[in-house]
Scaffold this active site. Structure first.
Site, PDB file in Angstrom:
ATOM      1  N   ALA A 237     -12.474  15.339 -19.219  1.00 44.91           N
ATOM      2  CA  ALA A 237     -12.093  15.697 -20.456  1.00 44.91           C
ATOM      3  C   ALA A 237     -10.755  16.754 -20.870  1.00 44.91           C
ATOM      4  O   ALA A 237     -10.734  17.038 -22.056  1.00 44.91           O
ATOM      5  CB  ALA A 237     -13.121  16.163 -20.529  1.00 44.91           C
ATOM      6  N   GLU A 240      -7.619  14.314 -20.709  1.00 42.56           N
ATOM      7  CA  GLU A 240      -7.356  13.483 -21.180  1.00 42.56           C
ATOM      8  C   GLU A 240      -7.191  13.066 -22.976  1.00 42.56           C
ATOM      9  O   GLU A 240      -6.312  12.859 -23.161  1.00 42.56           O
ATOM     10  CB  GLU A 240      -8.325  12.243 -20.817  1.00 42.56           C
ATOM     11  N   SER A 242      -6.887  15.515 -24.875  1.00 40.73           N
ATOM     12  CA  SER A 242      -5.851  17.066 -25.137  1.00 40.73           C
ATOM     13  C   SER A 242      -4.410  16.010 -25.525  1.00 40.73           C
ATOM     14  O   SER A 242      -3.495  16.250 -26.086  1.00 40.73           O
ATOM     15  CB  SER A 242      -6.050  17.552 -24.412  1.00 40.73           C
ATOM     16  N   CYS A 348     -18.195  19.177 -27.999  1.00 43.07           N
ATOM     17  CA  CYS A 348     -16.807  19.431 -27.513  1.00 43.07           C
ATOM     18  C   CYS A 348     -17.550  21.045 -26.899  1.00 43.07           C
ATOM     19  O   CYS A 348     -17.306  21.907 -27.452  1.00 43.07           O
ATOM     20  CB  CYS A 348     -16.067  18.604 -27.543  1.00 43.07           C
ATOM     21  N   GLU A 357      -4.294  24.231 -27.736  1.00 48.54           N
ATOM     22  CA  GLU A 357      -3.059  23.139 -27.167  1.00 48.54           C
ATOM     23  C   GLU A 357      -2.300  22.703 -28.552  1.00 48.54           C
ATOM     24  O   GLU A 357      -1.448  22.649 -28.590  1.00 48.54           O
ATOM     25  CB  GLU A 357      -4.194  22.164 -25.912  1.00 48.54           C
TER      26      GLU A 357
END
Length: 405
Positions: A237, A240, A242, A348, A357
Site C-alpha cells: 500500500a 503501489e 501512490s 487509509c 508525496e
C-alpha cells in the site's frame, strides 16, 4: 424482470474516463448484482451515501472476507491477521500500534526530505529529455524510497518486490497461475525480514518494523503472523497506490494543458488540486469489498447475511448528489470530501503521507518543467490491468507543444 448480472471490471475499464455504466447504475440500479473476476456474485453500491454506509456500518464486515467460502474481488486471496481484514475491536488494537508513526504531525516531518527527493527525481527527468517516462523516473522511485525508509525494507530489493506486487494484484486472467506464487514469495520475503529483526532487538528502533517488533516484545500480543501481515500490507500500500496516483495526476493535468499552466502560475493551488485529482481519478476499477453479517435492506434490495457488498469509491466520487458538476475537474474545488482514502474504521492509514508525496512530486515537476506536455495523445497511453488502477507509462516532452489528440 430479473436484472442482468454485470461482469466487473466493465468492458470499457482501464482508461482515463470512468465507464458510463457507473453513472447508469447510480441513477437506475444503485444496488446492482455483479460478477467479479474471481467468479463471485456480489452487490455493487455506487452512490456516495451508500458507499459511506457500507464502509462504516458494522453490519458490513472486513474480517468476514477471509473466511472460508467468502466472495473475492480479485485473483489474489486477502491476507488474514492484517489491518485490512479485521474488524473492531481487533482492528482498533492493530491500528493503535502504527498510528503514532503515521500521525499527521510526525509524518509532516518527512515533507522536507520528500521535497528534496522530488527535486532530485525531476533532475533525472531533465537529464532524460523529451520522451522521459514520468512513471519510471518519478512515480515509482519516490514512494518506493519513502516506504522502504519508513518500513525498514532494503531499497536494493525494489525490483524484486515490485515484480511480486504487480503479479499479486494482477487483474489479467492469463496471469492467474502466477498470482499465488507471487504473493507467497512476497510474504516469505517479509517473513525473512521480520525474523531477522526479531533476532536483533537490543539496539534502538530504526524503522516501523523495528517498532512493531519491540511492541511485540513488550507484551502487546502482536503475533509473528500479524507482524508479517503488517509488513506485506504496508509495503504494498505504501508504494503501489501512490505510484499510480502520481502518474494519473500528472497525466490528467497534461490532458488539459490549461490546468498545468494554471498551477505554474498559481502553485499555491497544488494542495486543493491534489484533492480534486484524487476525487476525479480512480484508484480501482472495482471497489472495496465487505461481507454482510446480518440482513440489510438498501433501496428495496434485500442483502442477506453472507452476501458480498462492493463499495465503488470511484463512482461515489462522481456522484452528482455529493458534488456540483462532478465530471468537471476544478482545481480550486472547495469542501472536497472525496472517498479516495476510504471512510470509517478502515480510512487509509497513510493518507497524509500519500498527500505529501503527491503534493511535493507535483510541485517539483511544475516548478522545473512549466511547459511540460504529453509525448503521446492521452488516449494512446497504456493502462495496467491491476487491482489498483494506473498507467503503464507516462512519456512527456519537457518544453514542446502538446501531443495532438
Amino acid at each position: 424482470m430479473t436484472e442482468p448480472v454485470l461482469q466487473i471490471p466493465f468492458e470499457d475499464a482501464f482508461r482515463f474516463d470512468p465507464s458510463p455504466t457507473f453513472a447508469e447504475l447510480r441513477e437506475n440500479r444503485p444496488v446492482a448484482r455483479v460478477r467479479t473476476l474471481a467468479g463471485a456474485e456480489v452487490w455493487l453500491v455506487t452512490r456516495y451515501d451508500d458507499v459511506k454506509l457500507v464502509l462504516a456500518d458494522p453490519r458490513f464486515s472486513r474480517a468476514a472476507v477471509v473466511k472460508q467460502g467468502a466472495p473475492r474481488v480479485a485473483l489474489a486471496k486477502p491476507m488474514p491477521n492484517s489491518l485490512t481484514t479485521t474488524d473492531p475491536p481487533e482492528h482498533s488494537r492493530l491500528r493503535r500500534l502504527v498510528v503514532p508513526t503515521f500521525a499527521h504531525r510526525k509524518i509532516e516531518q518527512t515533507r522536507p526530505w520528500v521535497a528534496e527527493l522530488s527535486a532530485q527525481l525531476a533532475e533525472d527527468v531533465a537529464e532524460a529529455g523529451d520522451g522521459a517516462d514520468i512513471r519510471q523516473l518519478v512515480a515509482l522511485p519516490l514512494p518506493i524510497q519513502v516506504i522502504c525508509q519508513l518500513l525498514g525494507v532494503p531499497y536494493a530489493d525494489r525490483a524484486q518486490f515490485r515484480e511480486w506486487t504487480e503479479l499479486g494484484y494482477s487483474m489479467k486472467m492469463a496471469e492467474k497461475d502466477l498470482v499465488e506464487d507471487a504473493m507467497t514469495s512476497l510474504t516469505a520475503y517479509i517473513e525473512d525480514l521480520v525474523t531477522k529483526k526479531l533476532a536483533n532487538t537490543s539496539g534502538p528502533a530504526e524503522d516501523l518494523l523495528d517498532e512493531l517488533v519491540r511492541a511485540r516484545e513488550e507484551g502487546d500480543r502482536l503475533s509473528q503472523e500479524e507482524l508479517i501481515a503488517f509488513g506485506v500490507n504496508l509495503l504494498v500500500a505504501g508504494h503501489e497506490t501512490s505510484a499510480n496516483q502520481i502518474s494519473s495526476c500528472v497525466a490528467t493535468l497534461l490532458r488539459w494543458p490549461e490546468n498545468w499552466a494554471r498551477l505554474v502560475e498559481e502553485p499555491e493551488l497544488i494542495p486543493s488540486a491534489i484533492e480534486e485529482l484524487l476525487r476525479f481519478n480512480r484508484f480501482s476499477e472495482v471497489g472495496q469489498l465487505r461481507v454482510a453479517i446480518e440482513d440489510v435492506e438498501l433501496h428495496g434490495v434485500q442483502i442477506k447475511a453472507g452476501d458480498g457488498v462492493m463499495a465503488a469509491l470511484n463512482s461515489a466520487n462522481r456522484d452528482p448528489r455529493a458534488y456540483d458538476a462532478p465530471d468537471e475537474l476544478r482545481l480550486d474545488r472547495r469542501d472536497n470530501k472525496h472517498l479516495s482514502f476510504g471512510f470509517g474504521p478502515h480510512f487509509c492509514l497513510g493518507a497524509q503521507l500519500a498527500r505529501i508525496e503527491l503534493q511535493e512530486s507535483l510541485a517539483a515537476l511544475v516548478r522545473r518543467f512549466p511547459r511540460m506536455s504529453l509525448a503521446k495523445p492521452a488516449e494512446a497511453l497504456e493502462w495496467r490491468r491491476v487491482l489498483v488502477s494506473g498507467l503503464a507509462e507516462l512519456p512527456v516532452n519537457l518544453g514542446g507543444p502538446p501531443a495532438a489528440e
